[in-house]
Design an enzyme around this catalytic site. Structure first.
Site, PDB file in Angstrom:
ATOM      1  N   ARG A   1     -15.662  12.096 -12.867  1.00 47.77           N
ATOM      2  CA  ARG A   1     -14.828  11.219 -12.159  1.00 47.77           C
ATOM      3  C   ARG A   1     -14.093  12.310 -11.301  1.00 47.77           C
ATOM      4  O   ARG A   1     -13.539  12.193 -10.168  1.00 47.77           O
ATOM      5  CB  ARG A   1     -13.692  11.204 -12.751  1.00 47.77           C
ATOM      6  CG  ARG A   1     -13.798   9.593 -13.674  1.00 47.77           C
ATOM      7  CD  ARG A   1     -12.654   8.538 -14.824  1.00 47.77           C
ATOM      8  NE  ARG A   1     -13.372   8.522 -15.509  1.00 47.77           N
ATOM      9  CZ  ARG A   1     -13.587   6.799 -15.078  1.00 47.77           C
ATOM     10  NH1 ARG A   1     -12.701   6.831 -13.845  1.00 47.77           N
ATOM     11  NH2 ARG A   1     -13.365   5.458 -15.800  1.00 47.77           N
TER      12      ARG A   1
ATOM     13  N   ARG B   1     -13.729   7.067  -4.256  1.00 46.07           N
ATOM     14  CA  ARG B   1     -12.125   7.918  -3.985  1.00 46.07           C
ATOM     15  C   ARG B   1     -11.924   8.105  -3.362  1.00 46.07           C
ATOM     16  O   ARG B   1      -9.734   8.440  -3.609  1.00 46.07           O
ATOM     17  CB  ARG B   1     -12.824   8.195  -5.340  1.00 46.07           C
ATOM     18  CG  ARG B   1     -13.486   7.962  -6.698  1.00 46.07           C
ATOM     19  CD  ARG B   1     -13.478   8.705  -7.784  1.00 46.07           C
ATOM     20  NE  ARG B   1     -12.159   9.444  -8.044  1.00 46.07           N
ATOM     21  CZ  ARG B   1     -12.046  10.211  -8.347  1.00 46.07           C
ATOM     22  NH1 ARG B   1     -12.593  11.479  -7.268  1.00 46.07           N
ATOM     23  NH2 ARG B   1     -10.512  11.186  -8.442  1.00 46.07           N
TER      24      ARG B   1
ATOM     25  N   GLU C   1      -0.675   0.234 -10.180  1.00 43.58           N
ATOM     26  CA  GLU C   1      -1.976  -0.415  -9.567  1.00 43.58           C
ATOM     27  C   GLU C   1      -2.554  -2.106 -10.768  1.00 43.58           C
ATOM     28  O   GLU C   1      -2.224  -2.130 -11.116  1.00 43.58           O
ATOM     29  CB  GLU C   1      -3.240   0.578  -9.977  1.00 43.58           C
ATOM     30  CG  GLU C   1      -3.818   0.451  -9.901  1.00 43.58           C
ATOM     31  CD  GLU C   1      -5.395   1.378 -10.205  1.00 43.58           C
ATOM     32  OE1 GLU C   1      -6.253   0.626 -10.249  1.00 43.58           O
ATOM     33  OE2 GLU C   1      -5.249   2.323 -10.123  1.00 43.58           O
TER      34      GLU C   1
ATOM     35  N   GLU D   1      -9.000  -1.181  -5.211  1.00 40.34           N
ATOM     36  CA  GLU D   1      -7.906  -0.655  -6.537  1.00 40.34           C
ATOM     37  C   GLU D   1      -6.277  -0.417  -5.909  1.00 40.34           C
ATOM     38  O   GLU D   1      -6.459   1.213  -6.117  1.00 40.34           O
ATOM     39  CB  GLU D   1      -8.604   0.578  -7.241  1.00 40.34           C
ATOM     40  CG  GLU D   1     -10.032  -0.639  -8.492  1.00 40.34           C
ATOM     41  CD  GLU D   1     -10.392   1.061  -8.999  1.00 40.34           C
ATOM     42  OE1 GLU D   1     -10.001   2.167  -9.657  1.00 40.34           O
ATOM     43  OE2 GLU D   1     -11.758   1.008  -9.461  1.00 40.34           O
TER      44      GLU D   1
ATOM     45  N   GLU E   1     -18.521   3.425  -6.272  1.00 43.50           N
ATOM     46  CA  GLU E   1     -16.798   3.768  -5.942  1.00 43.50           C
ATOM     47  C   GLU E   1     -16.408   4.847  -5.790  1.00 43.50           C
ATOM     48  O   GLU E   1     -16.581   6.274  -5.438  1.00 43.50           O
ATOM     49  CB  GLU E   1     -16.133   3.844  -7.773  1.00 43.50           C
ATOM     50  CG  GLU E   1     -14.667   4.043  -7.172  1.00 43.50           C
ATOM     51  CD  GLU E   1     -14.250   4.602  -8.631  1.00 43.50           C
ATOM     52  OE1 GLU E   1     -12.969   3.734  -9.008  1.00 43.50           O
ATOM     53  OE2 GLU E   1     -14.905   5.341  -9.436  1.00 43.50           O
TER      54      GLU E   1
ATOM     55  N   GLU F   1      -3.107   1.426  -5.251  1.00 47.69           N
ATOM     56  CA  GLU F   1      -1.976   1.682  -5.936  1.00 47.69           C
ATOM     57  C   GLU F   1      -0.574   1.925  -5.186  1.00 47.69           C
ATOM     58  O   GLU F   1      -0.832   1.816  -3.381  1.00 47.69           O
ATOM     59  CB  GLU F   1      -2.012   3.101  -6.048  1.00 47.69           C
ATOM     60  CG  GLU F   1      -3.253   3.326  -7.516  1.00 47.69           C
ATOM     61  CD  GLU F   1      -3.134   4.435  -7.457  1.00 47.69           C
ATOM     62  OE1 GLU F   1      -4.177   5.238  -9.011  1.00 47.69           O
ATOM     63  OE2 GLU F   1      -3.425   5.672  -7.016  1.00 47.69           O
TER      64      GLU F   1
ATOM     65  N   GLU G   1       1.055   4.252 -13.145  1.00 46.72           N
ATOM     66  CA  GLU G   1      -0.313   4.593 -12.777  1.00 46.72           C
ATOM     67  C   GLU G   1       0.421   6.211 -13.350  1.00 46.72           C
ATOM     68  O   GLU G   1       1.262   6.144 -13.992  1.00 46.72           O
ATOM     69  CB  GLU G   1      -0.359   4.391 -11.361  1.00 46.72           C
ATOM     70  CG  GLU G   1      -1.534   4.434 -10.737  1.00 46.72           C
ATOM     71  CD  GLU G   1      -3.084   4.799 -11.573  1.00 46.72           C
ATOM     72  OE1 GLU G   1      -3.067   6.255 -11.795  1.00 46.72           O
ATOM     73  OE2 GLU G   1      -3.987   3.777 -11.822  1.00 46.72           O
TER      74      GLU G   1
ATOM     75  N   HIS H   1      -9.450   3.133  -4.324  1.00 48.59           N
ATOM     76  CA  HIS H   1     -11.065   2.994  -4.367  1.00 48.59           C
ATOM     77  C   HIS H   1     -11.686   1.957  -4.465  1.00 48.59           C
ATOM     78  O   HIS H   1     -10.810   0.520  -4.469  1.00 48.59           O
ATOM     79  CB  HIS H   1     -10.878   3.434  -5.941  1.00 48.59           C
ATOM     80  CG  HIS H   1     -10.575   4.814  -6.797  1.00 48.59           C
ATOM     81  ND1 HIS H   1     -10.279   5.334  -7.694  1.00 48.59           N
ATOM     82  CD2 HIS H   1      -9.529   5.460  -5.895  1.00 48.59           C
ATOM     83  CE1 HIS H   1      -9.955   6.447  -7.775  1.00 48.59           C
ATOM     84  NE2 HIS H   1      -9.418   6.927  -7.131  1.00 48.59           N
TER      85      HIS H   1
ATOM     86  N   ASP I   1       0.949 -13.699  22.898  1.00 40.73           N
ATOM     87  CA  ASP I   1       1.008 -12.636  23.550  1.00 40.73           C
ATOM     88  C   ASP I   1       0.383 -11.234  22.998  1.00 40.73           C
ATOM     89  O   ASP I   1       1.344 -10.719  22.475  1.00 40.73           O
ATOM     90  CB  ASP I   1       2.368 -12.779  24.963  1.00 40.73           C
ATOM     91  CG  ASP I   1       1.864 -11.040  25.363  1.00 40.73           C
ATOM     92  OD1 ASP I   1       1.440 -10.119  25.742  1.00 40.73           O
ATOM     93  OD2 ASP I   1       3.236 -10.412  25.547  1.00 40.73           O
TER      94      ASP I   1
END
Length: 447
Positions: free
Chosen positions: A319, A338, A199, A134, A336, A136, A192, A248, A55
């Site tokens: 970063r 983030r 992570e 990645e 990547e 966490e 982490e 990420h 359903d």
């Protein structure tokens, strides 16, 4: 996690040899929540013939009561026997696509939607979109009396800490072992930055398998944590004052000659297509944030000072921006992203970033210059001079950007786009009406 296309006979044989007694048919709702239909093994033939019904009106963001009958078509490559059995025999799971009674893929199924966008990618001349996530998560203690999660952390460890400070180490090790038993290729597992935060990174896979893996991963993490009297949460920011949890996404696009992002002769060894794809990712960043950071709480993570991105920019070296270009080249050339957090529906998040990138290629969108200094140290004027926009600061602002972007409508299709906007609009309205403890602490006596 290597995918293998099993035949129906192989499935029958494995079910018999492994004493499988129950089938868990998994699919995902609009909000990324895993849904299960559990049936006894006697229903296996019905499942293999695409005749199992459920359903659909009871699932968030699916359909209204009057059009509720839906069919589950199994993707046999996702057949997996859970390593934990019970006294009644083993449980096998298979991920399913949702179909309408007239045999068409249901447009409100997030997995079907990703399959549609991947077909569009192949029609544009590409073979694969690989994703390495990645994710966490936090581990909190369960209340021994009620069994409900508390906000008491299980440890005081921090980034890459070793036991004995890190009491979650045994739990995390168990999670990794269970994942490996299920065929995951786990690349890294560590504590982490925040206490109680972990992570686990697993090997990239093609977009559909990667989204399936993320959902399976969440299920395993939560199941194993419970054995340790812990609650695993993928909520982006469960506690203030410490880092939130991100997910990420490392992404690369392939064509029949290899990685479409790589060109050894070009600047930074990135191809022209890579720059256009990047241009699309940056142009639509404010819009897909609504899907990649889809809950009110997501925006408590996207604030300065806690390692999460706040500004729309890219870099090959630092970063702090939204998109980083890791140093690997050749087949490993990738971007990547983030900003994504683990509350995102992986099927929808991957569809929106792929559509944004393809739009960049179609329209030859050139990205702005890379920002190779710490954006958090730049003042507002310097950011404006460098054309650096802010990410949305609330779900409400993200939804406004999302609604105004036709490419997002294309990424999700009209059914999911409309259902998502309505559901998230209601979520924001409900939050706005809530008077928080912070407000009472700040204002009750002062005014």
């Amino acid at each position: 996690m290597a995918k293998r296309q099993y035949t129906k006979d192989e499935i029958r044989k494995m079910a018999k040899e492994e004493n499988v007694r129950f089938l868990r048919l998994m699919f995902t709702d609009l909000f990324g929540i895993i849904k299960n239909v559990e049936v006894p093994i006697s229903q296996l033939e019905k499942l293999l013939d695409n005749k199992l019904m459920f359903d659909g009106s009871s699932i968030d963001g699916f359909v209204r009561i009057e059009e509720s009958d839906m069919y589950l078509y199994p993707d046999l490559s996702t057949w997996m026997i859970f390593p934990w059995g019970n006294e009644h025999g083993k449980i096998a799971r298979v991920i399913c696509e949702v179909y309408t009674p007239d045999g068409k893929p249901f447009e409100g199924d997030p997995r079907n939607n990703l399959i549609r966008v991947l077909k569009e990618m192949r029609d544009a001349g590409y073979t694969d979109f690989n994703i390495g996530p990645e994710p966490e998560f936090f581990l909190f203690k369960l209340d021994p009396e009620t069994g409900k999660p508390t906000t008491n952390l299980n440890d005081k460890g921090s980034y890459f800490d070793l036991a004995p400070m890190d009491l979650g180490e045994n739990c995390r090790r168990d999670i990794v072992l269970e994942l490996e038993n299920m065929g995951f290729d786990v690349e890294a597992s560590h504590h982490e930055v925040a206490p109680g935060q972990h992570e686990i990174d697993f090997k990239y896979a093609d977009a559909l398998a990667a989204a399936d893996n993320i959902q399976t991963f969440k299920l395993v993490v939560k199941t194993v944590a419970r054995k340790y009297n812990l609650h695993a949460t993928f909520m982006p920011k469960p506690l203030d004052g410490i880092n939130g949890s991100g997910m990420h996404l490392n992404m690369s696009l392939f064509h029949d000659k290899g990685n479409a992002f790589y060109d050894e002769k070009n600047e930074l060894q990135l191809s022209q297509e890579a720059y256009w794809f990047l241009g699309g990712l940056l142009k639509h960043a404010r819009s897909y944030t609504a899907v990649c950071d889809p809950i009110v709480n997501s925006y408590k993570r996207l604030v300065p000072g806690f390692e999460a991105p706040v500004y729309v920019a890219w870099s090959g070296s630092n970063r702090s921006p939204l998109i980083r270009v890791p140093s690997s080249r050749g087949l490993s050339t990738r971007f990547e992203l983030r900003s994504v957090d683990p509350s995102a529906n992986p099927y929808l998040a991957i569809a929106t970033v792929l559509e944004a990138g393809l739009d960049g290629i179609r329209n030859k969108i050139e990205p702005p210059k890379s920002i190779d200094r710490n954006i958090y140290r730049m003042n507002e004027e310097e950011r404006q001079d460098s054309n650096i926009q802010d990410l949305p600061s609330t779900l409400h602002n993200a939804l406004k950007a999302f609604e105004a972007d036709e490419v997002m409508k294309k990424a999700l299709g009209p059914h999911i786009y409309q259902s998502f906007l309505e559901a998230k609009g209601l979520e924001w309205a409900s939050y706005r009406q809530e008077v928080t403890q912070w407000e009472r602490d700040q204002y009750l006596e002062q005014y």
